[in-house]
Design a protein around this motif. Structure first.
Motif, short mmCIF file in Angstrom:
data_model
loop_
_atom_site.label_atom_id
_atom_site.label_comp_id
_atom_site.label_asym_id
_atom_site.label_seq_id
_atom_site.Cartn_x
_atom_site.Cartn_y
_atom_site.Cartn_z
N LEU A 163 26.66 59.67 113.22
CA LEU A 163 25.96 60.45 112.33
C LEU A 163 26.50 60.78 110.87
N GLY A 164 27.91 60.79 110.92
CA GLY A 164 28.51 60.78 109.60
C GLY A 164 28.43 59.52 108.75
N SER A 165 28.48 58.29 109.53
CA SER A 165 28.19 57.20 108.58
C SER A 165 26.81 57.16 108.20
N LEU A 166 25.97 57.85 108.61
CA LEU A 166 24.39 57.61 108.60
C LEU A 166 24.32 58.50 107.01
N GLY A 167 24.95 59.76 107.51
CA GLY A 167 24.85 60.92 106.23
C GLY A 167 25.44 60.30 105.27
N GLY A 168 26.69 59.70 105.30
CA GLY A 168 27.48 59.05 104.08
C GLY A 168 26.58 58.13 103.43
N TRP A 169 26.01 57.33 104.26
CA TRP A 169 25.08 56.14 103.61
C TRP A 169 24.00 56.49 102.88
N VAL A 170 23.51 57.70 103.39
CA VAL A 170 22.11 58.21 102.72
C VAL A 170 22.72 58.93 101.38
N LEU A 171 23.80 59.82 101.49
CA LEU A 171 24.30 60.23 100.20
C LEU A 171 24.56 59.13 99.18
N VAL A 172 25.24 57.98 99.60
CA VAL A 172 25.53 57.10 98.70
C VAL A 172 24.23 56.18 98.07
N ARG A 173 23.36 55.90 99.16
CA ARG A 173 22.37 55.24 98.77
C ARG A 173 21.27 56.13 97.94
N TYR A 174 21.04 57.20 98.33
CA TYR A 174 20.02 57.97 97.81
C TYR A 174 20.46 59.25 97.14
N GLY A 199 21.29 60.08 94.50
CA GLY A 199 20.84 60.60 93.02
C GLY A 199 19.60 61.10 93.12
N THR A 200 18.81 61.15 94.40
CA THR A 200 17.61 61.79 94.25
C THR A 200 17.98 63.41 94.79
N LEU A 201 17.30 64.32 94.80
CA LEU A 201 17.38 65.70 95.48
C LEU A 201 17.30 65.35 96.91
N ALA A 202 16.21 64.73 97.24
CA ALA A 202 15.88 64.36 98.79
C ALA A 202 17.39 63.71 99.44
N GLY A 203 17.66 62.71 98.86
CA GLY A 203 18.76 61.89 99.15
C GLY A 203 19.77 62.78 99.47
N ALA A 204 20.32 63.56 98.50
CA ALA A 204 21.47 64.50 98.47
C ALA A 204 21.37 65.68 99.54
N VAL A 205 20.19 65.98 99.63
CA VAL A 205 19.95 67.07 100.99
C VAL A 205 20.17 66.35 102.22
N VAL A 206 19.56 65.22 102.51
CA VAL A 206 19.52 64.68 103.80
C VAL A 206 21.13 64.40 104.16
N GLY A 207 21.63 63.61 102.85
CA GLY A 207 22.89 63.24 103.36
C GLY A 207 23.95 64.51 103.62
N LEU A 208 23.89 65.38 102.51
CA LEU A 208 24.63 66.67 102.76
C LEU A 208 24.50 67.30 104.24
N ALA A 255 35.36 52.15 97.57
CA ALA A 255 35.99 53.09 97.08
C ALA A 255 35.22 53.91 96.03
N GLN A 256 34.32 53.10 95.33
CA GLN A 256 33.78 53.92 94.20
C GLN A 256 32.43 54.51 94.85
N SER A 257 31.72 53.94 95.58
CA SER A 257 30.52 54.49 96.20
C SER A 257 30.71 55.76 97.08
N SER A 258 32.05 55.73 97.73
CA SER A 258 32.30 56.65 98.94
C SER A 258 33.01 57.85 98.35
N TYR A 259 33.22 57.94 96.89
CA TYR A 259 33.71 59.15 96.38
C TYR A 259 33.07 60.46 96.60
N TYR A 260 31.96 60.65 96.67
CA TYR A 260 31.04 62.01 97.00
C TYR A 260 31.18 62.37 98.54
N VAL A 261 31.21 61.25 99.38
CA VAL A 261 31.36 61.41 100.55
C VAL A 261 32.60 61.83 101.06
N ARG A 262 33.80 61.33 100.56
CA ARG A 262 35.09 61.92 100.80
C ARG A 262 35.21 63.47 100.28
#
Length: 467
Positions: free
Chosen positions: A15-26, A28-37, A71-78
């Motif tokens: 679940l954490g990997s999925l949430g991190g991937w969604v946050l990194v991939r999407y 930039g959009t409100l929906a992606g940020a909400v789902v990842g968070l 490292a760059q794409s995982s910044y917000y996840v971390r």
């Protein structure tokens, strides 16, 4: 029926990997940020207490990945996951304050004071920093780390058994990192070596060496004290993999620190196994020099140890560190009291504050003591230094007086050996307050556990019988 802890951990990681991937991939959009968070919130608040170090440290380790894009794409996840765990720690602490009859259980230490002082000085340094945005972000992350360690894990570590669970949880991260790295190496994935030295999936060989050295004491302790049956074979294999990573990383400082730490552990706790350890070292050296990598004759290529471990041509400059240290001392002399702002060294390099350094890899002073003086001056660095040497001398006093023939003492020495590794490692690498590194969180949590163990274990204070 009780749930399977392994299954719970597996679901958490997925679940954490999925949430991190969604946050990194999407993200930039409100929906992606909400789902990842959403997924990260589930992780942060559903993890078992002693699974958090494993998951959080693995997530922070993404910032030290060998591929800069990870490292760059995982910044917000971390950053977001650390923030959510911090929020959980705050809720836990407030709940304890409000709990009836439990206020007397809330204890503090000098480390609590020093770490919060450093955090707030770091935040205040935003006002005069050479890079206010970076300073604020890094000081805030250090404050969050302080809250997680001292308001959450400090009270949770109420017994030696709990502390051992936390230590083993952190140790499992190196099992994963080395396992993935060696797997990639066997699969032939490029990038596992850098400059002829092993780095596996970490950013550079020195990171691999120091990371392995940091967890070597827990690995050895677990192998001798906790592993039984098939786990014993597994533990021996992991320790062997760690030893191989240390040598092939070619990190001289890591080899020095782990040599001192292992000498301390075996000298105090495992004297009967010193002979076996010596025979293993002699065997490895014999294989290397007599069979695998002979010393060169004139005109021949140097051996691996000479070229990648000893690196004789760089001994005088410390692989370029000495000029950087001189530049850092010059900067400290200009602003000795307050420094240039928390986490400002990278900006100082980019803005030309080190004119004597033309070609130097990395954006750090490669000395934690000097880097903290550059960042925070003596006002902010002294509390960090005090924390280190306060626990160092507290532990030394216990070693002198304690009964050494107990399991409590052997676990204590393993934690103390980690403290020693960090004190030496900090002389050659900069990570004391770098929350985004793979060293900062596990090291300071181990230091906090060491101090807490001294307080809660009466057996450590039993004077050894002279009979």
């Amino acid at each position: 029926m009780q749930s399977n802890p392994f299954f719970h951990l597996l679901i958490t990681i997925v679940l954490g990997s999925l949430g991190g991937w969604v946050l990194v991939r999407y993200g930039g959009t409100l929906a992606g940020a909400v789902v990842g968070l959403f997924f990260l919130v589930i992780i942060a608040f559903s993890l078992k207490d002693f699974t958090i170090p494993f998951v959080l440290l693995l997530t922070l380790a993404l910032g030290s990945a060998y591929d800069w894009r990870i490292a760059q794409s995982s910044y917000y996840v971390r950053f977001v996951l650390l923030g959510l765990v911090t929020l959980r720690a705050v809720f836990f602490f407030l709940g304890r304050l409000q709990g009836s009859g439990r206020k007397s259980d809330i204890t503090f230490s000098p480390l609590h004071i020093t770490f919060f002082v450093v955090s707030f000085i770091g935040l205040l340094s935003t006002a005069y920093s050479v890079n206010p945005a970076t300073t604020f972000q890094r000081a805030l992350s250090f404050l969050m780390l302080t809250i997680v360690i001292f308001l959450f894990f400090w009270p949770k570590a109420e017994s030696q058994e709990r502390m051992e669970e936390i230590a083993i949880s952190m140790w499992w991260t190196i099992v994963v990192v080395l396992g993935v790295g060696y797997l990639f190496l066997l699969m032939g994935i490029p990038g596992m070596f850098y400059g002829g030295r092993l780095r596996l999936v970490l950013g550079n060989p020195n990171q691999l060496g120091h990371y392995t050295a940091l967890f070597a004491p827990i690995g050895v302790w677990y192998m001798f004290e906790r592993a039984k049956g098939k786990r014993k074979i597994f533990a021996v294999s992991v320790v062997a993999a760690m030893a191989l990573a240390l040598v092939l990383s070619g990190s001289r400082a890591a080899l020095l620190s782990v040599t001192v730490a292992m000498g301390l552990m075996f000298g105090l706790c495992y004297t009967k196994k010193l002979l076996a350890l010596g025979m293993v070292v002699i065997l490895i050296a014999s294989v290397h020099f007599l069979m695998g990598d002979p010393a060169p004759s004139p005109g021949e290529d140097p051996s691996f140890l000479q070229e990648h471990v000893m690196r004789e041509g760089q001994l005088e400059t410390g692989s370029g560190r000495v000029p950087v240290w001189k530049g850092a001392l010059r900067l400290i002399g200009k602003q000795p009291l307050l420094g240039y702002g928390f986490g400002s060294v990278e900006t100082l390099f980019h803005k030309g504050y080190f004119p004597e350094i033309r070609e130097f890899q990395g954006a750090h002073v490669h000395n934690s003591y000097l880097e903290e003086l550059v960042n925070l001056g003596w006002l902010g660095a002294l509390p960090i230094f005090f924390s280190l040497f306060y626990v160092l001398f507290q532990g030394a006093f216990v070693i002198i007086r304690a009964n050494r023939n107990t399991p409590e003492f052997r676990f204590f020495v393993a934690l103390y050996a980690i403290l020693v590794v960090g004190v030496i490692s900090g002389t050659f690498e900069s990570w004391f307050t770098s929350v985004g590194s793979i060293f900062c969180f596990p090291y300071w949590l181990s230091v906090a556990l060491l101090l807490k163990l001294i307080r809660v274990s009466p057996k450590l204070h039993d004077v050894e019988s002279m009979n």
